[in-house]
Write a protein that holds these residues in place. Sequence first.
Motif, PDB file in Angstrom:
ATOM      1  N   LYS A   1       0.838  -1.210   0.000  1.00 30.38           N
ATOM      2  CA  LYS A   1       0.000   0.000   0.000  1.00 30.38           C
ATOM      3  C   LYS A   1       0.870   1.256   0.000  1.00 30.38           C
ATOM      4  O   LYS A   1       0.623   2.188  -0.777  1.00 30.38           O
ATOM      5  N   THR A   2       1.884   1.291   0.832  1.00 28.04           N
ATOM      6  CA  THR A   2       2.781   2.450   0.899  1.00 28.04           C
ATOM      7  C   THR A   2       3.473   2.687  -0.433  1.00 28.04           C
ATOM      8  O   THR A   2       3.558   3.822  -0.909  1.00 28.04           O
ATOM      9  N   PHE A   3       3.953   1.608  -1.066  1.00 25.85           N
ATOM     10  CA  PHE A   3       4.656   1.747  -2.339  1.00 25.85           C
ATOM     11  C   PHE A   3       3.747   2.344  -3.415  1.00 25.85           C
ATOM     12  O   PHE A   3       4.098   3.337  -4.058  1.00 25.85           O
ATOM     13  N   PHE A   4       2.587   1.728  -3.624  1.00 23.05           N
ATOM     14  CA  PHE A   4       1.714   2.208  -4.692  1.00 23.05           C
ATOM     15  C   PHE A   4       1.071   3.555  -4.363  1.00 23.05           C
ATOM     16  O   PHE A   4       0.836   4.362  -5.262  1.00 23.05           O
ATOM     17  N   SER A   5       0.815   3.825  -3.097  1.00 27.79           N
ATOM     18  CA  SER A   5       0.326   5.152  -2.699  1.00 27.79           C
ATOM     19  C   SER A   5       1.360   6.218  -3.037  1.00 27.79           C
ATOM     20  O   SER A   5       1.008   7.315  -3.488  1.00 27.79           O
ATOM     21  N   GLY A   6       2.626   5.886  -2.822  1.00 24.69           N
ATOM     22  CA  GLY A   6       3.713   6.813  -3.149  1.00 24.69           C
ATOM     23  C   GLY A   6       3.788   7.110  -4.636  1.00 24.69           C
ATOM     24  O   GLY A   6       3.977   8.259  -5.044  1.00 24.69           O
ATOM     25  N   LEU A   7       3.638   6.080  -5.453  1.00 22.34           N
ATOM     26  CA  LEU A   7       3.636   6.295  -6.912  1.00 22.34           C
ATOM     27  C   LEU A   7       2.488   7.214  -7.317  1.00 22.34           C
ATOM     28  O   LEU A   7       2.670   8.153  -8.096  1.00 22.34           O
ATOM     29  N   LYS A   8       1.323   6.923  -6.795  1.00 19.69           N
ATOM     30  CA  LYS A   8       0.134   7.713  -7.143  1.00 19.69           C
ATOM     31  C   LYS A   8       0.310   9.162  -6.690  1.00 19.69           C
ATOM     32  O   LYS A   8       0.003  10.088  -7.444  1.00 19.69           O
ATOM     33  N   ALA A   9       0.842   9.366  -5.496  1.00 19.91           N
ATOM     34  CA  ALA A   9       1.046  10.719  -4.960  1.00 19.91           C
ATOM     35  C   ALA A   9       2.053  11.510  -5.793  1.00 19.91           C
ATOM     36  O   ALA A   9       1.958  12.740  -5.873  1.00 19.91           O
ATOM     37  N   LYS A  10       2.992  10.825  -6.417  1.00 19.68           N
ATOM     38  CA  LYS A  10       3.988  11.493  -7.262  1.00 19.68           C
ATOM     39  C   LYS A  10       3.442  11.821  -8.652  1.00 19.68           C
ATOM     40  O   LYS A  10       4.133  12.429  -9.458  1.00 19.68           O
ATOM     41  N   GLY A  11       2.218  11.385  -8.940  1.00 23.38           N
ATOM     42  CA  GLY A  11       1.607  11.722 -10.225  1.00 23.38           C
ATOM     43  C   GLY A  11       1.649  10.622 -11.266  1.00 23.38           C
ATOM     44  O   GLY A  11       1.389  10.875 -12.446  1.00 23.38           O
ATOM     45  N   PHE A  12       1.952   9.403 -10.856  1.00 23.22           N
ATOM     46  CA  PHE A  12       1.941   8.289 -11.801  1.00 23.22           C
ATOM     47  C   PHE A  12       0.531   7.733 -11.872  1.00 23.22           C
ATOM     48  O   PHE A  12      -0.015   7.267 -10.874  1.00 23.22           O
ATOM     49  N   ASP A  13      -0.070   7.837 -13.064  1.00 22.96           N
ATOM     50  CA  ASP A  13      -1.451   7.402 -13.227  1.00 22.96           C
ATOM     51  C   ASP A  13      -1.708   6.899 -14.640  1.00 22.96           C
ATOM     52  O   ASP A  13      -0.775   6.722 -15.416  1.00 22.96           O
ATOM     53  N   ASP A  14      -2.966   6.656 -14.935  1.00 17.93           N
ATOM     54  CA  ASP A  14      -3.379   6.106 -16.235  1.00 17.93           C
ATOM     55  C   ASP A  14      -2.671   4.781 -16.527  1.00 17.93           C
ATOM     56  O   ASP A  14      -2.223   4.528 -17.640  1.00 17.93           O
ATOM     57  N   HIS A  15      -2.597   3.925 -15.511  1.00 16.86           N
ATOM     58  CA  HIS A  15      -1.936   2.627 -15.656  1.00 16.86           C
ATOM     59  C   HIS A  15      -2.762   1.712 -16.547  1.00 16.86           C
ATOM     60  O   HIS A  15      -3.981   1.686 -16.466  1.00 16.86           O
ATOM     61  N   ARG A  16      -2.062   0.964 -17.399  1.00 18.01           N
ATOM     62  CA  ARG A  16      -2.744   0.021 -18.290  1.00 18.01           C
ATOM     63  C   ARG A  16      -1.861  -1.196 -18.515  1.00 18.01           C
ATOM     64  O   ARG A  16      -0.698  -1.066 -18.898  1.00 18.01           O
ATOM     65  N   ILE A  17      -2.443  -2.370 -18.282  1.00 15.55           N
ATOM     66  CA  ILE A  17      -1.753  -3.641 -18.501  1.00 15.55           C
ATOM     67  C   ILE A  17      -2.350  -4.306 -19.734  1.00 15.55           C
ATOM     68  O   ILE A  17      -3.568  -4.336 -19.905  1.00 15.55           O
ATOM     69  N   THR A  18      -1.485  -4.842 -20.576  1.00 17.23           N
ATOM     70  CA  THR A  18      -1.919  -5.662 -21.705  1.00 17.23           C
ATOM     71  C   THR A  18      -1.389  -7.069 -21.462  1.00 17.23           C
ATOM     72  O   THR A  18      -0.168  -7.281 -21.449  1.00 17.23           O
ATOM     73  N   VAL A  19      -2.289  -8.008 -21.228  1.00 13.37           N
ATOM     74  CA  VAL A  19      -1.899  -9.403 -21.006  1.00 13.37           C
ATOM     75  C   VAL A  19      -1.598 -10.039 -22.363  1.00 13.37           C
ATOM     76  O   VAL A  19      -2.432 -10.035 -23.250  1.00 13.37           O
ATOM     77  N   GLN A  20      -0.385 -10.560 -22.503  1.00 11.02           N
ATOM     78  CA  GLN A  20       0.016 -11.212 -23.751  1.00 11.02           C
ATOM     79  C   GLN A  20       0.092 -12.725 -23.618  1.00 11.02           C
ATOM     80  O   GLN A  20       0.027 -13.441 -24.612  1.00 11.02           O
ATOM     81  N   SER A  21       0.252 -13.209 -22.387  1.00 13.21           N
ATOM     82  CA  SER A  21       0.373 -14.639 -22.158  1.00 13.21           C
ATOM     83  C   SER A  21      -0.261 -14.976 -20.819  1.00 13.21           C
ATOM     84  O   SER A  21      -0.086 -14.250 -19.842  1.00 13.21           O
ATOM     85  N   ALA A  22      -0.990 -16.088 -20.788  1.00  8.14           N
ATOM     86  CA  ALA A  22      -1.611 -16.563 -19.549  1.00  8.14           C
ATOM     87  C   ALA A  22      -1.521 -18.077 -19.523  1.00  8.14           C
ATOM     88  O   ALA A  22      -1.925 -18.744 -20.474  1.00  8.14           O
ATOM     89  N   ARG A  23      -0.978 -18.589 -18.444  1.00  7.81           N
ATOM     90  CA  ARG A  23      -0.852 -20.042 -18.306  1.00  7.81           C
ATOM     91  C   ARG A  23      -1.322 -20.442 -16.918  1.00  7.81           C
ATOM     92  O   ARG A  23      -0.799 -19.959 -15.921  1.00  7.81           O
ATOM     93  N   GLU A  24      -2.317 -21.321 -16.895  1.00  8.06           N
ATOM     94  CA  GLU A  24      -2.865 -21.818 -15.629  1.00  8.06           C
ATOM     95  C   GLU A  24      -2.413 -23.248 -15.424  1.00  8.06           C
ATOM     96  O   GLU A  24      -2.578 -24.100 -16.294  1.00  8.06           O
ATOM     97  N   THR A  25      -1.823 -23.506 -14.263  1.00  9.18           N
ATOM     98  CA  THR A  25      -1.416 -24.849 -13.882  1.00  9.18           C
ATOM     99  C   THR A  25      -1.931 -25.086 -12.469  1.00  9.18           C
ATOM    100  O   THR A  25      -1.409 -24.502 -11.522  1.00  9.18           O
ATOM    101  N   GLY A  26      -2.958 -25.904 -12.352  1.00  9.76           N
ATOM    102  CA  GLY A  26      -3.555 -26.131 -11.032  1.00  9.76           C
ATOM    103  C   GLY A  26      -4.110 -24.834 -10.473  1.00  9.76           C
ATOM    104  O   GLY A  26      -4.916 -24.171 -11.118  1.00  9.76           O
ATOM    105  N   ASP A  27      -3.639 -24.462  -9.296  1.00 10.99           N
ATOM    106  CA  ASP A  27      -4.098 -23.242  -8.626  1.00 10.99           C
ATOM    107  C   ASP A  27      -3.173 -22.060  -8.846  1.00 10.99           C
ATOM    108  O   ASP A  27      -3.208 -21.086  -8.087  1.00 10.99           O
ATOM    109  N   VAL A  28      -2.319 -22.134  -9.872  1.00  6.20           N
ATOM    110  CA  VAL A  28      -1.379 -21.051 -10.181  1.00  6.20           C
ATOM    111  C   VAL A  28      -1.660 -20.517 -11.578  1.00  6.20           C
ATOM    112  O   VAL A  28      -1.840 -21.283 -12.523  1.00  6.20           O
TER     113      VAL A  28
END
Length: 144
Positions: A73-100
């Motif tokens: 929480k402290t780490f990401f709150s710090g990023l946000k407070a410094k003005g880092f925003d509009d985050h976007r993730i693009t998933v290119q690969s997904a592999r499910e094995t059991g519960d992982v």
Amino acid sequence: MMTRHLLGAALAACLVLPVAARADTAATAGRSAAETWDKTYNSGDMDALVTLYAPDALVIPKGAAISGPSEIKTFFSGLKAKGFDDHRITVQSARETGDVLVLSGRWEMNGPGEGGARKKFEGNWINVMERRPDGWRTVLHTWN
């Protein structure tokens, strides 16, 4: 002869379909998790953000690794407070094995640049999730 080909095709379909179904399920779960993370971070709700992580999760940014809800929480709150925003993730690969669930792809966000200008930051992203009774939770999150 025709029957043999049909049986062979049916057997091949039975072997391939479960793999394709698992891949589709993993990709859907991965995209959903990434969209939820982006939406939660971008909203600034860091209390909700830490619930997306397992209590013993490890986040590895540039520098030292952090672990646990308070540090995350402290780490990401710090990023946000410094003005880092509009985050976007693009998933290119997904592999499910059991519960992982192992996800990889690209991330991007905007943040402060030189002279007060906005700058786009981007790189590679890896997220390892574990299925828990309350759903998928991140156990390892890193990027470059």
